[in-house]
Scaffold this motif. Structure first.
Motif, PDB file in Angstrom:
ATOM      1  N   ARG A  52      43.087  60.553   2.480  1.00 50.66           N
ATOM      2  CA  ARG A  52      44.770  61.199   2.284  1.00 50.66           C
ATOM      3  C   ARG A  52      44.704  61.688   4.181  1.00 50.66           C
ATOM      4  O   ARG A  52      45.634  60.915   5.049  1.00 50.66           O
ATOM      5  N   GLN A  53      43.359  61.905   4.502  1.00 51.77           N
ATOM      6  CA  GLN A  53      43.745  62.730   5.869  1.00 51.77           C
ATOM      7  C   GLN A  53      43.500  61.700   6.873  1.00 51.77           C
ATOM      8  O   GLN A  53      44.079  61.669   7.970  1.00 51.77           O
ATOM      9  N   VAL A  54      42.871  60.378   7.351  1.00 52.07           N
ATOM     10  CA  VAL A  54      43.159  59.298   7.361  1.00 52.07           C
ATOM     11  C   VAL A  54      44.459  58.967   7.587  1.00 52.07           C
ATOM     12  O   VAL A  54      44.989  58.607   8.510  1.00 52.07           O
ATOM     13  N   LEU A  55      44.939  58.643   6.691  1.00 53.13           N
ATOM     14  CA  LEU A  55      46.278  57.639   6.052  1.00 53.13           C
ATOM     15  C   LEU A  55      47.063  58.858   7.276  1.00 53.13           C
ATOM     16  O   LEU A  55      48.216  58.608   8.179  1.00 53.13           O
ATOM     17  N   ASP A  56      47.156  60.143   7.010  1.00 48.19           N
ATOM     18  CA  ASP A  56      48.481  60.932   7.194  1.00 48.19           C
ATOM     19  C   ASP A  56      47.533  60.967   9.169  1.00 48.19           C
ATOM     20  O   ASP A  56      48.973  60.320   9.904  1.00 48.19           O
ATOM     21  N   HIS A  57      46.931  60.787   9.686  1.00 48.82           N
ATOM     22  CA  HIS A  57      46.493  61.095  10.874  1.00 48.82           C
ATOM     23  C   HIS A  57      47.308  59.259  11.736  1.00 48.82           C
ATOM     24  O   HIS A  57      47.294  58.958  12.109  1.00 48.82           O
ATOM     25  N   LEU A  58      46.749  57.964  11.356  1.00 49.35           N
ATOM     26  CA  LEU A  58      47.356  56.651  11.197  1.00 49.35           C
ATOM     27  C   LEU A  58      49.491  56.573  11.714  1.00 49.35           C
ATOM     28  O   LEU A  58      49.290  56.467  12.323  1.00 49.35           O
ATOM     29  N   LEU A  59      49.412  57.428  10.903  1.00 55.16           N
ATOM     30  CA  LEU A  59      50.982  57.370  10.533  1.00 55.16           C
ATOM     31  C   LEU A  59      51.595  58.218  11.717  1.00 55.16           C
ATOM     32  O   LEU A  59      52.052  57.899  11.905  1.00 55.16           O
ATOM     33  N   ASP A  60      50.980  59.025  11.472  1.00 49.81           N
ATOM     34  CA  ASP A  60      51.491  60.514  12.729  1.00 49.81           C
ATOM     35  C   ASP A  60      51.291  59.939  13.857  1.00 49.81           C
ATOM     36  O   ASP A  60      52.377  59.854  14.998  1.00 49.81           O
ATOM     37  N   ASN A  61      49.825  58.540  14.332  1.00 52.09           N
ATOM     38  CA  ASN A  61      50.206  57.911  15.600  1.00 52.09           C
ATOM     39  C   ASN A  61      51.255  57.518  15.852  1.00 52.09           C
ATOM     40  O   ASN A  61      51.513  57.600  16.852  1.00 52.09           O
ATOM     41  N   ALA A  62      51.473  56.042  14.697  1.00 53.43           N
ATOM     42  CA  ALA A  62      52.481  55.292  14.576  1.00 53.43           C
ATOM     43  C   ALA A  62      53.560  55.174  14.965  1.00 53.43           C
ATOM     44  O   ALA A  62      54.108  54.656  15.758  1.00 53.43           O
ATOM     45  N   ILE A  63      53.926  57.246  14.309  1.00 54.90           N
ATOM     46  CA  ILE A  63      55.740  57.368  14.716  1.00 54.90           C
ATOM     47  C   ILE A  63      55.527  57.839  15.952  1.00 54.90           C
ATOM     48  O   ILE A  63      56.358  57.655  17.046  1.00 54.90           O
ATOM     49  N   LYS A  64      54.330  58.569  16.404  1.00 63.00           N
ATOM     50  CA  LYS A  64      54.324  59.160  17.364  1.00 63.00           C
ATOM     51  C   LYS A  64      54.747  58.390  18.882  1.00 63.00           C
ATOM     52  O   LYS A  64      55.688  58.655  19.964  1.00 63.00           O
ATOM     53  N   TYR A  65      53.303  56.968  19.124  1.00 60.12           N
ATOM     54  CA  TYR A  65      53.336  56.386  19.871  1.00 60.12           C
ATOM     55  C   TYR A  65      54.286  55.376  19.992  1.00 60.12           C
ATOM     56  O   TYR A  65      54.761  54.580  21.279  1.00 60.12           O
ATOM     57  N   SER A  66      55.531  54.766  18.697  1.00 61.65           N
ATOM     58  CA  SER A  66      56.325  54.078  19.260  1.00 61.65           C
ATOM     59  C   SER A  66      57.290  54.621  19.576  1.00 61.65           C
ATOM     60  O   SER A  66      57.952  56.004  19.078  1.00 61.65           O
ATOM     61  N   PRO A  67      58.505  53.860  20.033  1.00 68.22           N
ATOM     62  CA  PRO A  67      59.639  53.318  20.700  1.00 68.22           C
ATOM     63  C   PRO A  67      60.471  54.172  19.847  1.00 68.22           C
ATOM     64  O   PRO A  67      60.895  53.625  18.505  1.00 68.22           O
ATOM     65  N   ASP A  68      61.243  54.920  20.446  1.00 62.78           N
ATOM     66  CA  ASP A  68      62.586  55.415  19.318  1.00 62.78           C
ATOM     67  C   ASP A  68      63.464  53.880  19.085  1.00 62.78           C
ATOM     68  O   ASP A  68      63.200  52.802  19.687  1.00 62.78           O
TER      69      ASP A  68
END
Length: 745
Positions: free
Chosen positions: A629-645
């Motif tokens: 779950r820690q890995v999934l949170d990291h990966l999804l958090d990065n995907a959201i943060k580094y994607s444009p609106d």
């Protein structure tokens, strides 16, 4: 005698002419043996009987010497063996005198060559031991020395036939060997016949009876280990000895000489077709003396043989051509040895000059396919996640038919899987045989005759398999097995060395990263804390807490960032060192992904980012649910943060080849930065320039966790722009089929 009879018109044993030729042949054979013929050679060269008999005898005698060579220097062993081999002598190489005596006991040689300076039993002691044995006393011994002068008493009393001083050249050794063999033939009782001192001498009548036997030449022609062919002036084959009949078939003599290239698929050594006019026997019939003509032919089992042919015309007493004779030498062993050595050199050069492991594997397969004339070669590497073989590199020769490539291969399944399981080479002489281990779909598409597989090792572990296909039937061959085992050993070592170099590079990068940590990631919040603390200290004592609230908030916020960074670093060190404990139990990865997506969705909705999922109903993996779950949170958090609106982030999960494969794609980091994203503290340029918060440890921590789960985490470009992060974990298969995928947006 048979070859001579076939060259004479209408032989009649009762006529004086036949008896004359019969007597001439026996006299010639005797004079050739004793050397007396060379004094009469000018007047003998116009006699076709003499020419043919001399030709056959010299061809026969040139291949008959069996030599035992005792030499402890490996370089001298190779050089002397090569010289003797070129002189058509069979050679056994041993490292000392004791081994030489053991070899002599197994098979009596025609000549012993011994170095004087050797361990255990030196050359002088070996020579004395031979002379003391009544059965071996006459054996010729050639001593080679760089240690003792020719006048040394030890050499004089050793009883050697000849002494050869080091250094010596090819011609010197060849002449010395020939002189020793000539001495043996001229005086067999005194120089190598091996007769006991008490044995009665052969009577003159017995010798005369042997030499006058009409079967002598026939026995000679059909017992020698080279092929002999004779044709008449019309080009009709009148003789093929047993060697050629065995090779081409009993009915081969009935094939017209002009049809041989097409009927027997004859080629030059380089594979180009051989025309009828280029046949050595045809060239000799036209008056040419042919020496060392190259010929590639296939035996009755469709195995290739590399041949060298000598041929000469035969003239009658008036000098008119009456036919031609050819001697065929099988030099396949020498040819293959040279080819194998060149192949090995090409592979080593490829491994040395390649920029990376993939390039090295591709270049090595190209070298093997080219030099070994294999049209199709493939390298499989073991995948530790799925415990399967995956294709890593393929070579297809120009014009060759490519074969279907399975996505993966399990242990014991197909040719590559069987080799992987057994850990030893596998030879498949016929890929279409009922018991062939080749996959049916591959066998149906393969226009090839044979195949094989060789394990690729790193130490004692099999890390891959090399498979090949060949147009020619390939039987188990020790020399080829040694070559391929050596090449795959070099290839396995190269792959491991590349892996070690990558780890060393990562270690060096880690040092730089820790320096960067001290210089930036720690100093930045500490600067804010220090500055705010100084400002607070400079305030008057009657300043209220409300007036200091903003400064205190900065101190608290930066302290929390420092604490998070330190915790992450300590967690990473514990994971990489193995000190962090992870539980292992069956975990439904679909449930973890679903919960992580639900937790991340509010952050995406705030920026109008769409989270699209494609998940099965259930997919079980062994692991620690909290860490996953820690890995999934990291990966999804990065995907959201580094994607444009307004972007779309895709999350897919499926099972492939005994592995659970999770892929998260988004318009993310620039494509030229993907190789750096898994490094500690690295942050993409878009994150730095846009002020996106983070420590740069998220992906590194995720990879460490996945490594502990025996999986892999990779970051690749997602064309045309963006990033795709792929996580692979071992999958626990269930008896029931996996339900259909669920798609949500």
């Amino acid at each position: 005698m048979a070859v001579i009879e076939l060259l004479l018109p209408a032989p009649d044993r009762r006529c004086d002419r036949w008896r004359h030729h019969h007597q001439v042949i026996n006299r010639i054979l005797w004079k050739v043996r004793t050397g007396a013929l060379w004094r009469e050679l000018p007047k003998a060269t116009h006699d076709p009987v003499t020419v043919c008999t001399i030709y056959v005898y010299l061809t026969y005698s040139a291949t008959m010497a069996y030599v035992v060579m005792a030499e402890d220097n490996p370089q001298h062993q190779r050089v002397i063996t090569e010289i003797l081999h070129r002189l058509h002598h069979e050679t056994v190489m041993v490292p000392d005198g004791r081994a030489a005596l053991a070899a002599i006991a197994v098979r009596r040689p025609d000549l012993v060559i011994a170095d004087v300076d050797m361990p255990r039993l030196d050359g002088v002691q070996l020579c004395r031991a031979i002379r003391r044995d009544p059965e071996l006393a006459g054996l010729p011994v050639l001593l080679v020395t760089a240690y003792l002068p020719p006048s040394d008493p030890e050499l004089e009393t050793a009883g050697a036939t000849m002494l050869l001083r080091k250094p010596f050249g090819v011609q010197q050794l060849a002449e010395a060997v020939q002189r020793c063999l000539d001495t043996c033939r001229a005086d067999p009782q005194g120089a190598g016949a091996g007769a006991s001192a008490d044995a009665p001498a052969a009577s003159g009548e017995d010798s005369a009876g042997l030499l006058s036997s009409p079967d002598l030449v026939s026995a000679l022609l059909h017992s020698i280990d080279i092929g002999i062919a004779v044709c008449d002036r019309q080009g009709r084959l009148v003789l093929l000895n047993n060697k050629l009949r065995t090779f081409f078939g009993e009915d081969s003599a009935g094939v017209a000489l002009a049809d041989w290239p097409h009927h027997f698929v004859l080629r030059h050594h380089d594979g180009t077709p051989l025309s009828a006019e280029a046949l050595p026997l045809v060239r000799a019939l036209a008056g040419e003396t042919v020496t060392g003509a190259d010929l590639l032919a296939y035996d009755q089992h469709q195995r290739p043989h590399w041949l060298l042919v000598n041929a000469e015309p035969i003239h009658d007493s008036a000098g008119e051509p009456i036919g031609a004779v050819a001697a065929v030498h099988d030099v396949s062993t020498e040819h293959q040895t040279q080819r194998y050595q060149r192949c090995k050199n090409a592979v080593l050069e490829a491994l040395t000059t390649a920029a990376d492991a993939t390039g090295a594997a591709t270049a090595a397969l190209h070298a093997m396919g080219t030099w070994l004339q294999w049209p199709y070669v493939r390298l499989w590497l073991a995948d530790p996640v799925s415990d399967r073989l995956l294709p890593a590199a393929t070579f297809t020769a120009p014009g060759a038919t490519p074969l279907p490539i399975p996505a993966s291969i399990t242990r014991g399944h197909s040719l590559a899987g069987s080799c992987w399981q057994r850990g030893e080479p596998i030879w498949v002489p016929d890929v279409h045989a009922p018991d062939s281990p080749i996959l049916p779909e591959v066998a149906r598409a393969a226009p090839y005759q044979a195949a094989g597989a060789i394990p690729v090792r790193s130490g004692a572990q099999v890390i891959g398999v090399l498979t090949y296909f060949s147009h020619d039937r390939q039987e188990p061959e020790p020399a080829l097995t040694v070559l391929l085992t050596g090449i795959t050993g070099h290839l396995g070592a190269h792959l491991e060395r590349r892996r070690a170099e990558e780890l060393a590079h990562q270690l060096a990068a880690s040092i730089d990263e820790y320096v960067a940590l001290v210089g930036h990631e720690l100093r930045t919040p500490l600067t804010s804390i220090t500055a705010c603390t100084d400002l607070i200290c400079q305030e008057p004592d009657d300043t209220t807490l409300g007036d200091l609230r903003n400064l205190l908030d900065v101190v608290v916020r930066n302290s929390a960032e420092l604490l998070t960074l330190v915790d992450q670093l300590l967690d990473l060190v514990a994971l990489e060192s193995g000190h962090a404990r992870l539980t292992s139990a069956p975990v439904d990865l679909v449930a973890i992904v679903t919960d992580a997506v639900s937790a991340t969705r509010p952050a995406g909705d705030a920026r109008h980012i769409t989270l699209r999922t494609d998940l099965p109903d259930q997919l079980t993996v062994p692991g620690d649910d909290t860490r996953l779950r820690q890995v999934l949170d990291h990966l999804l958090d990065n995907a959201i943060k580094y994607s444009p609106d307004g972007a779309t982030v895709s999350v897919t999960l499926h099972s492939r080849d005994n592995a659970a494969v999770l892929a998260i794609t988004n318009p993310g980091a620039p494509t030229d930065e993907h190789d750096h994203l898994l490094r500690r503290l690295y942050r993409g340029s878009n994150a730095r320039h846009q002020g996106i918060p983070g420590s740069g440890l998220g992906l590194t921590l995720s990879r460490a966790i996945i490594d502990r789960h025996h999986g892999t985490l990779t970051v690749k470009p997602n064309p045309p722009t963006g990033t795709s992060v792929t996580m692979r974990l071992p999958h626990i298969a269930h008896a029931d089929p996996t339900p259909h995928q669920r798609q949500t947006t």
